[in-house]
Design a protein around this motif. Sequence first.
Motif, PDB file in Angstrom:
ATOM      1  N   LYS A 211     107.504  22.015 -17.701  1.00 54.65           N
ATOM      2  CA  LYS A 211     107.497  23.400 -18.206  1.00 54.65           C
ATOM      3  C   LYS A 211     108.640  23.616 -19.165  1.00 54.65           C
ATOM      4  O   LYS A 211     109.678  23.093 -19.070  1.00 54.65           O
TER       5      LYS A 211
ATOM      6  N   SER B  38      96.347  26.901 -17.157  1.00 53.97           N
ATOM      7  CA  SER B  38      96.939  28.013 -17.921  1.00 53.97           C
ATOM      8  C   SER B  38      97.560  29.067 -17.018  1.00 53.97           C
ATOM      9  O   SER B  38      98.327  29.904 -17.477  1.00 53.97           O
ATOM     10  N   LYS B  39      97.244  29.030 -15.745  1.00 51.03           N
ATOM     11  CA  LYS B  39      97.832  29.997 -14.816  1.00 51.03           C
ATOM     12  C   LYS B  39      99.307  29.719 -14.578  1.00 51.03           C
ATOM     13  O   LYS B  39     100.053  30.619 -14.202  1.00 51.03           O
ATOM     14  N   SER B  40      99.725  28.443 -14.798  1.00 49.29           N
ATOM     15  CA  SER B  40     101.122  28.121 -14.537  1.00 49.29           C
ATOM     16  C   SER B  40     101.877  27.582 -15.752  1.00 49.29           C
ATOM     17  O   SER B  40     103.105  27.504 -15.715  1.00 49.29           O
ATOM     18  N   ILE B  41     101.150  27.223 -16.826  1.00 49.88           N
ATOM     19  CA  ILE B  41     101.801  26.750 -18.052  1.00 49.88           C
ATOM     20  C   ILE B  41     101.087  27.372 -19.252  1.00 49.88           C
ATOM     21  O   ILE B  41      99.989  27.908 -19.117  1.00 49.88           O
ATOM     22  N   ASP B  42     101.713  27.288 -20.429  1.00 45.79           N
ATOM     23  CA  ASP B  42     101.107  27.899 -21.610  1.00 45.79           C
ATOM     24  C   ASP B  42      99.840  27.146 -22.032  1.00 45.79           C
ATOM     25  O   ASP B  42      99.612  26.000 -21.639  1.00 45.79           O
ATOM     26  N   GLN B  43      99.036  27.794 -22.831  1.00 43.13           N
ATOM     27  CA  GLN B  43      97.718  27.280 -23.244  1.00 43.13           C
ATOM     28  C   GLN B  43      97.814  25.918 -23.937  1.00 43.13           C
ATOM     29  O   GLN B  43      97.032  25.015 -23.638  1.00 43.13           O
ATOM     30  N   LYS B  44      98.758  25.758 -24.848  1.00 43.74           N
ATOM     31  CA  LYS B  44      98.893  24.502 -25.591  1.00 43.74           C
ATOM     32  C   LYS B  44      99.239  23.349 -24.656  1.00 43.74           C
ATOM     33  O   LYS B  44      98.650  22.270 -24.731  1.00 43.74           O
ATOM     34  N   THR B  45     100.183  23.574 -23.764  1.00 46.84           N
ATOM     35  CA  THR B  45     100.595  22.543 -22.813  1.00 46.84           C
ATOM     36  C   THR B  45      99.460  22.232 -21.847  1.00 46.84           C
ATOM     37  O   THR B  45      99.233  21.073 -21.499  1.00 46.84           O
ATOM     38  N   ALA B  46      98.730  23.257 -21.431  1.00 46.97           N
ATOM     39  CA  ALA B  46      97.584  23.060 -20.543  1.00 46.97           C
ATOM     40  C   ALA B  46      96.523  22.187 -21.207  1.00 46.97           C
ATOM     41  O   ALA B  46      95.973  21.274 -20.589  1.00 46.97           O
ATOM     42  N   THR B  47      96.263  22.430 -22.481  1.00 47.92           N
ATOM     43  CA  THR B  47      95.277  21.643 -23.217  1.00 47.92           C
ATOM     44  C   THR B  47      95.725  20.190 -23.325  1.00 47.92           C
ATOM     45  O   THR B  47      94.923  19.270 -23.127  1.00 47.92           O
TER      46      THR B  47
END
Length: 100
Positions: free
Chosen positions: A100, A43-52
């Motif tokens: 991203k 989540s530090k480099s991409i949004d929460q949904k994409t990170a999940t």
Amino acid sequence: MRMTHLFAFAAPLALLLPLTAHADNWPAGTKNEYMKDCVAAASKSIDQKTATQHCECGANKLNENFTSAEIEALMSKTKQPSAELRTKAMNAIQGCVVKK
């Protein structure tokens, strides 16, 4: 007549095959811990949904390619996993890179 007996024996076994394909190699609670740590880092480099999504993919790849003992070794907080095991894990999750 023989084919009927063979079918009666083989049919239940065939129905059990999908159950074995979904075996979960994650030791109890370990997958949740992995997801929490992975999503927090990603989540530090991409949004929460994409990170999940990325972390779910990684968890699935680890489940497919590693035994419970290997996953436990990877997630150990007391002993660092071997370089070979870390490399194997990185190679397994390499295809989970999201754009991203």
